[in-house]
Structure formats: C-alpha cells, structure tokens
Scaffold this motif. Structure first.
Motif, PDB file in Angstrom:
ATOM      1  N   ILE A   4      47.185   3.319 -23.129  1.00  0.00           N
ATOM      2  CA  ILE A   4      45.954   3.217 -23.303  1.00  0.00           C
ATOM      3  C   ILE A   4      45.215   2.525 -22.034  1.00  0.00           C
ATOM      4  CG2 ILE A   4      43.902   2.148 -24.387  1.00  0.00           C
ATOM      5  CD1 ILE A   4      45.691   2.442 -26.980  1.00  0.00           C
ATOM      6  N   ILE A   5      45.796   1.355 -21.419  1.00  0.00           N
ATOM      7  CA  ILE A   5      45.561   1.048 -20.354  1.00  0.00           C
ATOM      8  C   ILE A   5      45.663   1.858 -19.163  1.00  0.00           C
ATOM      9  CG2 ILE A   5      45.778  -0.697 -18.524  1.00  0.00           C
ATOM     10  CD1 ILE A   5      46.567  -2.674 -21.043  1.00  0.00           C
ATOM     11  N   TYR A   6      46.662   2.521 -19.158  1.00  0.00           N
ATOM     12  CA  TYR A   6      46.779   3.482 -17.790  1.00  0.00           C
ATOM     13  C   TYR A   6      45.966   4.738 -18.118  1.00  0.00           C
ATOM     14  CZ  TYR A   6      48.999   6.621 -14.960  1.00  0.00           C
ATOM     15  OH  TYR A   6      49.280   7.739 -13.897  1.00  0.00           O
ATOM     16  N   ARG A   7      45.508   5.042 -19.301  1.00  0.00           N
ATOM     17  CA  ARG A   7      44.617   6.008 -19.405  1.00  0.00           C
ATOM     18  C   ARG A   7      43.410   5.779 -18.982  1.00  0.00           C
ATOM     19  NH1 ARG A   7      44.827   9.723 -24.692  1.00  0.00           N
ATOM     20  NH2 ARG A   7      43.368  10.818 -23.365  1.00  0.00           N
ATOM     21  N   GLU A   8      42.759   4.335 -19.215  1.00  0.00           N
ATOM     22  CA  GLU A   8      41.517   3.821 -18.860  1.00  0.00           C
ATOM     23  C   GLU A   8      41.428   3.547 -17.281  1.00  0.00           C
ATOM     24  OE1 GLU A   8      38.608   3.262 -20.311  1.00  0.00           O
ATOM     25  OE2 GLU A   8      39.685   4.477 -22.058  1.00  0.00           O
ATOM     26  N   THR A   9      42.647   3.333 -16.473  1.00  0.00           N
ATOM     27  CA  THR A   9      42.511   2.905 -15.206  1.00  0.00           C
ATOM     28  C   THR A   9      42.803   4.043 -14.152  1.00  0.00           C
ATOM     29  OG1 THR A   9      44.655   2.111 -15.351  1.00  0.00           O
ATOM     30  CG2 THR A   9      42.857   0.577 -15.739  1.00  0.00           C
ATOM     31  N   HIS A  10      43.427   4.976 -14.883  1.00  0.00           N
ATOM     32  CA  HIS A  10      43.682   6.425 -13.995  1.00  0.00           C
ATOM     33  C   HIS A  10      42.900   7.393 -14.093  1.00  0.00           C
ATOM     34  CE1 HIS A  10      47.076   3.485 -13.196  1.00  0.00           C
ATOM     35  NE2 HIS A  10      47.137   3.862 -12.088  1.00  0.00           N
ATOM     36  N   PRO A  89      47.737   9.049  -6.893  1.00  0.00           N
ATOM     37  CA  PRO A  89      47.624   8.411  -8.086  1.00  0.00           C
ATOM     38  C   PRO A  89      46.417   8.578  -8.935  1.00  0.00           C
ATOM     39  CG  PRO A  89      47.774   6.672  -6.464  1.00  0.00           C
ATOM     40  CD  PRO A  89      47.905   8.124  -5.788  1.00  0.00           C
ATOM     41  N   GLY A  90      45.324   8.731  -8.102  1.00  0.00           N
ATOM     42  CA  GLY A  90      43.999   8.761  -8.830  1.00  0.00           C
ATOM     43  C   GLY A  90      43.693   7.684  -9.838  1.00  0.00           C
ATOM     44  N   HIS A  91      43.405   6.380  -8.850  1.00  0.00           N
ATOM     45  CA  HIS A  91      42.896   5.273  -9.697  1.00  0.00           C
ATOM     46  C   HIS A  91      41.569   5.408 -10.106  1.00  0.00           C
ATOM     47  CE1 HIS A  91      46.392   3.000  -9.376  1.00  0.00           C
ATOM     48  NE2 HIS A  91      46.626   3.501  -8.254  1.00  0.00           N
ATOM     49  N   ARG A  92      40.724   5.169 -10.991  1.00  0.00           N
ATOM     50  CA  ARG A  92      39.601   4.602 -11.462  1.00  0.00           C
ATOM     51  C   ARG A  92      39.095   3.371 -10.659  1.00  0.00           C
ATOM     52  NH1 ARG A  92      38.696   6.948 -17.450  1.00  0.00           N
ATOM     53  NH2 ARG A  92      39.148   8.839 -17.036  1.00  0.00           N
ATOM     54  N   ALA A  93      38.005   3.295 -10.518  1.00  0.00           N
ATOM     55  CA  ALA A  93      37.343   1.885  -9.849  1.00  0.00           C
ATOM     56  C   ALA A  93      37.257   0.845 -11.207  1.00  0.00           C
ATOM     57  CB  ALA A  93      35.893   2.339  -9.618  1.00  0.00           C
ATOM     58  N   ARG A  94      38.286   0.572 -11.741  1.00  0.00           N
ATOM     59  CA  ARG A  94      38.623  -0.221 -12.650  1.00  0.00           C
ATOM     60  C   ARG A  94      39.730  -1.367 -12.514  1.00  0.00           C
ATOM     61  NH1 ARG A  94      37.720   3.926 -17.678  1.00  0.00           N
ATOM     62  NH2 ARG A  94      35.540   4.410 -17.096  1.00  0.00           N
ATOM     63  N   HIS A  95      39.547  -2.499 -13.099  1.00  0.00           N
ATOM     64  CA  HIS A  95      40.684  -3.461 -13.297  1.00  0.00           C
ATOM     65  C   HIS A  95      40.994  -3.766 -14.605  1.00  0.00           C
ATOM     66  CE1 HIS A  95      40.455  -3.856  -8.736  1.00  0.00           C
ATOM     67  NE2 HIS A  95      41.758  -4.426  -8.891  1.00  0.00           N
ATOM     68  N   VAL A  96      42.306  -4.580 -14.902  1.00  0.00           N
ATOM     69  CA  VAL A  96      42.566  -5.068 -15.973  1.00  0.00           C
ATOM     70  C   VAL A  96      42.446  -6.555 -15.964  1.00  0.00           C
ATOM     71  CG1 VAL A  96      44.177  -5.008 -17.784  1.00  0.00           C
ATOM     72  CG2 VAL A  96      44.034  -2.838 -16.750  1.00  0.00           C
ATOM     73  N   LEU A  97      42.097  -7.251 -17.038  1.00  0.00           N
ATOM     74  CA  LEU A  97      41.808  -8.669 -17.027  1.00  0.00           C
ATOM     75  C   LEU A  97      43.478  -9.043 -17.294  1.00  0.00           C
ATOM     76  CD1 LEU A  97      38.439  -9.512 -18.046  1.00  0.00           C
ATOM     77  CD2 LEU A  97      39.254  -9.120 -16.026  1.00  0.00           C
ATOM     78  N   ALA A  98      43.777 -10.303 -17.395  1.00  0.00           N
ATOM     79  CA  ALA A  98      45.084 -10.808 -17.830  1.00  0.00           C
ATOM     80  C   ALA A  98      45.071 -10.746 -19.253  1.00  0.00           C
ATOM     81  CB  ALA A  98      45.166 -12.147 -17.056  1.00  0.00           C
ATOM     82  N   ARG A  99      46.164 -10.401 -19.906  1.00  0.00           N
ATOM     83  CA  ARG A  99      46.128 -10.302 -21.216  1.00  0.00           C
ATOM     84  C   ARG A  99      46.899 -11.435 -21.982  1.00  0.00           C
ATOM     85  NH1 ARG A  99      49.127  -4.892 -22.417  1.00  0.00           N
ATOM     86  NH2 ARG A  99      48.629  -5.394 -24.728  1.00  0.00           N
ATOM     87  N   GLY A 100      47.495 -12.639 -21.053  1.00  0.00           N
ATOM     88  CA  GLY A 100      47.947 -13.626 -21.782  1.00  0.00           C
ATOM     89  C   GLY A 100      49.398 -13.654 -21.524  1.00  0.00           C
ATOM     90  N   ARG A 101      50.367 -14.370 -22.229  1.00  0.00           N
ATOM     91  CA  ARG A 101      51.697 -14.324 -22.089  1.00  0.00           C
ATOM     92  C   ARG A 101      52.343 -13.237 -22.737  1.00  0.00           C
ATOM     93  NH1 ARG A 101      52.590 -20.796 -22.822  1.00  0.00           N
ATOM     94  NH2 ARG A 101      51.637 -21.438 -20.928  1.00  0.00           N
ATOM     95  N   GLY A 102      53.398 -12.458 -21.905  1.00  0.00           N
ATOM     96  CA  GLY A 102      54.318 -11.499 -22.618  1.00  0.00           C
ATOM     97  C   GLY A 102      53.383 -10.202 -22.942  1.00  0.00           C
ATOM     98  N   GLY A 103      52.124 -10.197 -22.250  1.00  0.00           N
ATOM     99  CA  GLY A 103      51.294  -8.960 -22.547  1.00  0.00           C
ATOM    100  C   GLY A 103      50.635  -8.939 -23.900  1.00  0.00           C
ATOM    101  N   GLN A 140      41.025  -1.185  -5.222  1.00  0.00           N
ATOM    102  CA  GLN A 140      41.996  -1.691  -5.965  1.00  0.00           C
ATOM    103  C   GLN A 140      42.797  -2.695  -5.453  1.00  0.00           C
ATOM    104  OE1 GLN A 140      42.553   0.161  -8.809  1.00  0.00           O
ATOM    105  NE2 GLN A 140      44.403  -0.806  -9.276  1.00  0.00           N
ATOM    106  N   ARG A 141      42.974  -2.711  -4.342  1.00  0.00           N
ATOM    107  CA  ARG A 141      43.925  -3.924  -3.590  1.00  0.00           C
ATOM    108  C   ARG A 141      43.175  -4.805  -2.769  1.00  0.00           C
ATOM    109  NH1 ARG A 141      47.475   0.842  -1.985  1.00  0.00           N
ATOM    110  NH2 ARG A 141      48.908   0.958  -3.657  1.00  0.00           N
ATOM    111  N   GLN A 142      41.482  -4.838  -2.668  1.00  0.00           N
ATOM    112  CA  GLN A 142      41.103  -5.481  -1.763  1.00  0.00           C
ATOM    113  C   GLN A 142      39.406  -5.698  -2.243  1.00  0.00           C
ATOM    114  OE1 GLN A 142      41.178  -4.148   2.263  1.00  0.00           O
ATOM    115  NE2 GLN A 142      39.220  -5.219   2.737  1.00  0.00           N
ATOM    116  N   VAL A 143      39.204  -7.091  -1.937  1.00  0.00           N
ATOM    117  CA  VAL A 143      37.793  -7.315  -1.984  1.00  0.00           C
ATOM    118  C   VAL A 143      37.195  -7.830  -0.718  1.00  0.00           C
ATOM    119  CG1 VAL A 143      36.235  -9.389  -3.242  1.00  0.00           C
ATOM    120  CG2 VAL A 143      38.185  -8.337  -4.441  1.00  0.00           C
ATOM    121  N   GLN A 144      36.030  -6.777  -0.328  1.00  0.00           N
ATOM    122  CA  GLN A 144      35.493  -7.339   1.175  1.00  0.00           C
ATOM    123  C   GLN A 144      34.036  -8.061   0.592  1.00  0.00           C
ATOM    124  OE1 GLN A 144      36.381  -6.483   4.141  1.00  0.00           O
ATOM    125  NE2 GLN A 144      34.792  -7.736   4.609  1.00  0.00           N
TER     126      GLN A 144
END
Length: 191
Positions: A4-10, A89-103, A140-144
């Motif tokens: 689901i995360i992959y579908r939302e970010t790609h 790869p076709g990344h969308r302009a989205r990031h995933v916030l940390a989900r905690g320990r072990g996902g 995806q990889r940088q904040v300016q």
C-alpha cells in the motif's frame, strides 16, 4: 502494508499502457477495416493495403529527406517517452513518516508540499525573516531551503540548517533527504 505504501508513493504506469494499447488497437482496427473494404471490392477509405505496404517497402523513395527525418524524430521521441516511462521508477511527490520500531504502527504518507510548508516555517523562525523570504523545495532525496535575508540583518546558515534538520528528525521521513541551505547574497528591503 508495504504494498500500500509503495502504491501511494510511486506513480502508476497504467495511463501510458492504456495509451499504447489504444493506439495499437486503433491501428489494427483501421488495418482490418481497410482489408475488409478491399475484400468486398469497395474503394479504400484512405489508402489501399497493398499500396501502403509497397510505399513502406520503397521508403525513402518518394518522400523528401526532411519530412522523413521529422517523422523519424517524432517516432523516436515517442518511443523514448514510452521507454523512459516504463524503465524509470516514477516517484510521486510524497514521503512516508517513520512507522516505529520494526515497521509497526500506522503508515502516514505526506505530500512534499506539506513537508515544505513545515520546513519553511521552521527555517523562517530560525532566520528571523518573513514568510515571503523563505522558499523550500522538497524532492525525493534533497531539501533545498532558499533564504533572502532582510537588508542589514545577517542570516546564519548553520542555525537555519540545524533547525531544518531538527524538524526533519522529528518527522522521521523515509528516506531521509539531504538538506541544502542557500542564503541569498542580497537582502530584501524593509521586512
């Protein structure tokens, strides 16, 4: 959850695949229509199938080199667009916030515009400037972070960088982008 995360970010490739399928089906249907019209002895709508095949085999005879070059360039560009869309790869302009320990925990997907707004606020407070003087671009990889200081009031880039990095650390973005700060050499008059 990872799927689901992959579908939302790609981005999906369904649109380009549908376009390609529609073009192929339309060309095949036209060829079938011309063949059927020819089979019942009626005149062709656009061009006889045998005449079209003979002209394709006889290329480049009968066509100006400039026109042939333009047709080839257009077809090459279309092919390149389809190829790159299928390979990159076709990344969308989205990031995933940390989900905690072990996902474990809920998955939170955030648009880059929301992240940029939050980082711009933090950078503005650290630089002590107005909102119009800060612009943040998140990829995806940088904040300016671009800051235009107020004339006569210096802006400390390290302080802004530390504030932005702290905000990114609180967000826990996956993947964590690199931070770049750009303080403009000329300032804004009267803030």
């Amino acid at each position: 959850m990872d799927r689901i995360i992959y579908r939302e970010t790609h981005s999906s490739r369904a649109v380009m695949a549908t376009i390609a399928a529609v073009v192929v089906v339309a060309l095949a249907a036209y060829g079938l229509l011309e063949a059927a019209v020819h089979a019942i002895g009626q005149p062709a709508w656009l061009i006889e199938p045998q005449v079209a095949a003979q002209r394709i085999v006889a290329l480049p005879a009968g066509i100006s080199p400039l026109l042939l070059g333009v047709i080839g360039a257009v077809l090459a560009m279309l092919g390149l667009v389809f190829f790159l869309h299928g390979v990159l790869p076709g990344h969308r302009a989205r990031h995933v916030l940390a989900r905690g320990r072990g996902g474990a925990g809920p998955a939170v997907v955030v648009d880059d515009e929301v992240i940029a707004s939050s980082l711009a606020r933090r950078a503005r407070l650290a630089a002590n400037v107005t909102p119009e003087q800060v612009m943040v671009v998140v990829s995806q990889r940088q904040v300016q972070v671009n800051v235009r200081p107020t004339s006569g009031v210096p802006v400390h880039g390290d302080r802004v960088r530390d504030a932005v990095k702290a905000e990114l650390g609180d967000m826990g973005l996956e993947p964590a982008p690199e931070v770049r700060i750009n303080v403009a050499p000329s300032g804004v008059i009267g803030a």
